[in-house]
Design a protein around this motif. Structure first.
Motif, PDB file in Angstrom:
ATOM      1  N   ALA A  22      -4.337  -7.025   7.664  1.00 11.50           N
ATOM      2  CA  ALA A  22      -5.147  -8.117   7.112  1.00 11.50           C
ATOM      3  C   ALA A  22      -4.311  -9.002   6.192  1.00 11.50           C
ATOM      4  N   ARG A  23      -3.516  -8.385   5.352  1.00 11.20           N
ATOM      5  CA  ARG A  23      -2.662  -9.166   4.435  1.00 11.20           C
ATOM      6  C   ARG A  23      -1.632  -9.986   5.211  1.00 11.20           C
ATOM      7  N   GLU A  24      -1.025  -9.381   6.229  1.00 13.77           N
ATOM      8  CA  GLU A  24      -0.028 -10.098   7.038  1.00 13.77           C
ATOM      9  C   GLU A  24      -0.644 -11.297   7.748  1.00 13.77           C
ATOM     10  N   ALA A  25      -1.937 -11.208   8.081  1.00 13.35           N
ATOM     11  CA  ALA A  25      -2.635 -12.304   8.765  1.00 13.35           C
ATOM     12  C   ALA A  25      -3.235 -13.308   7.782  1.00 13.35           C
ATOM     13  N   GLY A  26      -3.000 -13.114   6.490  1.00 17.57           N
ATOM     14  CA  GLY A  26      -3.506 -14.033   5.481  1.00 17.57           C
ATOM     15  C   GLY A  26      -5.000 -13.930   5.244  1.00 17.57           C
ATOM     16  N   CYS A  27      -5.568 -12.766   5.491  1.00 18.31           N
ATOM     17  CA  CYS A  27      -7.010 -12.572   5.334  1.00 18.31           C
ATOM     18  C   CYS A  27      -7.355 -12.110   3.920  1.00 18.31           C
ATOM     19  N   ASN A  28      -8.574 -12.427   3.489  1.00 19.75           N
ATOM     20  CA  ASN A  28      -9.063 -11.914   2.213  1.00 19.75           C
ATOM     21  C   ASN A  28     -10.205 -10.923   2.412  1.00 19.75           C
ATOM     22  N   VAL A  29     -10.547 -10.629   3.677  1.00 16.72           N
ATOM     23  CA  VAL A  29     -11.545  -9.614   4.004  1.00 16.72           C
ATOM     24  C   VAL A  29     -11.052  -8.835   5.224  1.00 16.72           C
ATOM     25  N   ALA A  30     -11.201  -7.508   5.162  1.00 17.27           N
ATOM     26  CA  ALA A  30     -10.879  -6.633   6.297  1.00 17.27           C
ATOM     27  C   ALA A  30     -12.099  -5.762   6.574  1.00 17.27           C
ATOM     28  N   LEU A  31     -12.592  -5.825   7.814  1.00 18.33           N
ATOM     29  CA  LEU A  31     -13.797  -5.081   8.201  1.00 18.33           C
ATOM     30  C   LEU A  31     -13.461  -4.063   9.276  1.00 18.33           C
ATOM     31  N   PHE A  32     -14.055  -2.891   9.163  1.00 19.23           N
ATOM     32  CA  PHE A  32     -13.864  -1.858  10.174  1.00 19.23           C
ATOM     33  C   PHE A  32     -15.109  -0.995  10.273  1.00 19.23           C
ATOM     34  N   GLY A  33     -15.228  -0.305  11.403  1.00 21.70           N
ATOM     35  CA  GLY A  33     -16.320   0.638  11.622  1.00 21.70           C
ATOM     36  C   GLY A  33     -15.732   1.987  11.962  1.00 21.70           C
ATOM     37  N   HIS A  34     -16.213   2.582  13.028  1.00 21.51           N
ATOM     38  CA  HIS A  34     -15.674   3.789  13.639  1.00 21.51           C
ATOM     39  C   HIS A  34     -16.023   5.089  12.911  1.00 21.51           C
ATOM     40  N   THR A  35     -15.931   5.127  11.597  1.00 22.06           N
ATOM     41  CA  THR A  35     -16.151   6.389  10.874  1.00 22.06           C
ATOM     42  C   THR A  35     -17.631   6.678  10.625  1.00 22.06           C
ATOM     43  N   HIS A  36     -18.480   5.665  10.772  1.00 22.73           N
ATOM     44  CA  HIS A  36     -19.925   5.797  10.513  1.00 22.73           C
ATOM     45  C   HIS A  36     -20.216   6.112   9.045  1.00 22.73           C
ATOM     46  N   VAL A  37     -19.279   5.823   8.169  1.00 26.78           N
ATOM     47  CA  VAL A  37     -19.444   6.064   6.731  1.00 26.78           C
ATOM     48  C   VAL A  37     -19.256   4.725   6.013  1.00 26.78           C
ATOM     49  N   SER A  38     -20.257   4.308   5.248  1.00 22.43           N
ATOM     50  CA  SER A  38     -20.159   3.023   4.561  1.00 22.43           C
ATOM     51  C   SER A  38     -19.114   3.087   3.445  1.00 22.43           C
ATOM     52  N   TYR A  39     -18.480   1.928   3.252  1.00 23.13           N
ATOM     53  CA  TYR A  39     -17.357   1.861   2.317  1.00 23.13           C
ATOM     54  C   TYR A  39     -17.162   0.398   1.950  1.00 23.13           C
ATOM     55  N   CYS A  40     -16.997   0.098   0.683  1.00 23.57           N
ATOM     56  CA  CYS A  40     -16.756  -1.277   0.275  1.00 23.57           C
ATOM     57  C   CYS A  40     -15.981  -1.270  -1.032  1.00 23.57           C
ATOM     58  N   ARG A  41     -14.839  -1.948  -1.028  1.00 26.40           N
ATOM     59  CA  ARG A  41     -14.068  -2.058  -2.260  1.00 26.40           C
ATOM     60  C   ARG A  41     -13.235  -3.329  -2.231  1.00 26.40           C
ATOM     61  N   TYR A  42     -12.734  -3.674  -3.404  1.00 26.13           N
ATOM     62  CA  TYR A  42     -11.876  -4.832  -3.578  1.00 26.13           C
ATOM     63  C   TYR A  42     -10.556  -4.329  -4.133  1.00 26.13           C
ATOM     64  N   LYS A  43      -9.461  -4.724  -3.494  1.00 23.29           N
ATOM     65  CA  LYS A  43      -8.156  -4.232  -3.922  1.00 23.29           C
ATOM     66  C   LYS A  43      -7.115  -5.341  -3.778  1.00 23.29           C
ATOM     67  N   ASP A  44      -6.595  -5.789  -4.894  1.00 22.53           N
ATOM     68  CA  ASP A  44      -5.508  -6.774  -4.903  1.00 22.53           C
ATOM     69  C   ASP A  44      -5.766  -7.979  -4.003  1.00 22.53           C
ATOM     70  N   GLY A  45      -6.934  -8.618  -4.183  1.00 20.12           N
ATOM     71  CA  GLY A  45      -7.250  -9.831  -3.446  1.00 20.12           C
ATOM     72  C   GLY A  45      -7.840  -9.618  -2.067  1.00 20.12           C
ATOM     73  N   LEU A  46      -8.102  -8.368  -1.698  1.00 23.62           N
ATOM     74  CA  LEU A  46      -8.628  -8.068  -0.365  1.00 23.62           C
ATOM     75  C   LEU A  46      -9.900  -7.220  -0.465  1.00 23.62           C
ATOM     76  N   TYR A  47     -10.963  -7.721   0.163  1.00 24.66           N
ATOM     77  CA  TYR A  47     -12.177  -6.910   0.308  1.00 24.66           C
ATOM     78  C   TYR A  47     -12.006  -6.048   1.552  1.00 24.66           C
ATOM     79  N   ILE A  48     -12.300  -4.767   1.442  1.00 21.25           N
ATOM     80  CA  ILE A  48     -12.235  -3.837   2.566  1.00 21.25           C
ATOM     81  C   ILE A  48     -13.631  -3.238   2.716  1.00 21.25           C
ATOM     82  N   MET A  49     -14.221  -3.408   3.896  1.00 18.32           N
ATOM     83  CA  MET A  49     -15.590  -2.910   4.091  1.00 18.32           C
ATOM     84  C   MET A  49     -15.768  -2.223   5.431  1.00 18.32           C
ATOM     85  N   ASN A  50     -16.467  -1.117   5.373  1.00 24.11           N
ATOM     86  CA  ASN A  50     -17.050  -0.490   6.556  1.00 24.11           C
ATOM     87  C   ASN A  50     -18.551  -0.535   6.312  1.00 24.11           C
ATOM     88  N   PRO A  51     -19.317  -1.217   7.174  1.00 26.31           N
ATOM     89  CA  PRO A  51     -20.754  -1.313   6.939  1.00 26.31           C
ATOM     90  C   PRO A  51     -21.508  -0.019   7.223  1.00 26.31           C
TER      91      PRO A  51
END
Length: 162
Positions: free
Chosen positions: A102-131
């Protein structure tokens, strides 16, 4: 102030009823729906029901034979979002690979699924979320995600279904 909204859904696994419930709840106030894979058939059905619905999706590990991309990027109102199912980014072992991509692509949000476990945090300019999963959560909490984008920044959060 003009606020934009992205609703993020993953791992519906043929629970079309719940996907439709989320779309019904948000289709009037949402600029874009993102489905993070598993199962693509659900997205086809929702597109058939709501042909004008702004929805994009990627393939998951259970989307056998899919021609969809495993990873994609979308831009909306100041947010540049990398979204994927996560299995090709090894999210079962952590989010480091995803974050780097995500950082290499210049993104400020990275979204993923797969684990079926919700997760949301902000780290050094990047939001990372699993809904999480609205249909088969592994943390006991059926859920999906929302990203609100305003002139003064982003707010990403997980919504638990009742």
């Amino acid at each position: 102030m003009d606020t934009r909204r992205i609703v993020v859904i993953s791992d519906t696994h043929k629970d079309f009823f719940t996907l439709r419930k989320i779309v019904e709840r948000h289709r009037q106030d949402t600029d874009l729906f993102l489905h993070l894979g598993d199962v693509e058939e659900d997205v086809r059905k929702i597109r058939a029901l709501y042909p004008d619905l702004p929805i994009r999706s990627v393939r998951g590990n259970c989307d056998f034979g899919s021609k969809s991309k495993p990873v994609d990027i979308v831009e909306l109102g100041g947010a540049r979002v990398l979204f994927c199912h996560g299995h090709t980014m090894f999210v079962g072992a952590g989010t480091e690979y995803l974050e780097n991509a995500a950082r290499e692509a210049g993104c400020n949000v990275a979204l993923f699924g797969h684990t079926h476990v919700s997760y949301c945090r902000y780290k050094d300019g990047l939001y990372i979320m699993n809904p999480g999963s609205p249909s088969s959560p592994r943390d006991g909490k059926p859920s999906y995600g929302i990203i609100d984008i305003a002139g003064n920044g982003l707010l990403a959060y997980v919504v638990q279904l009742k």
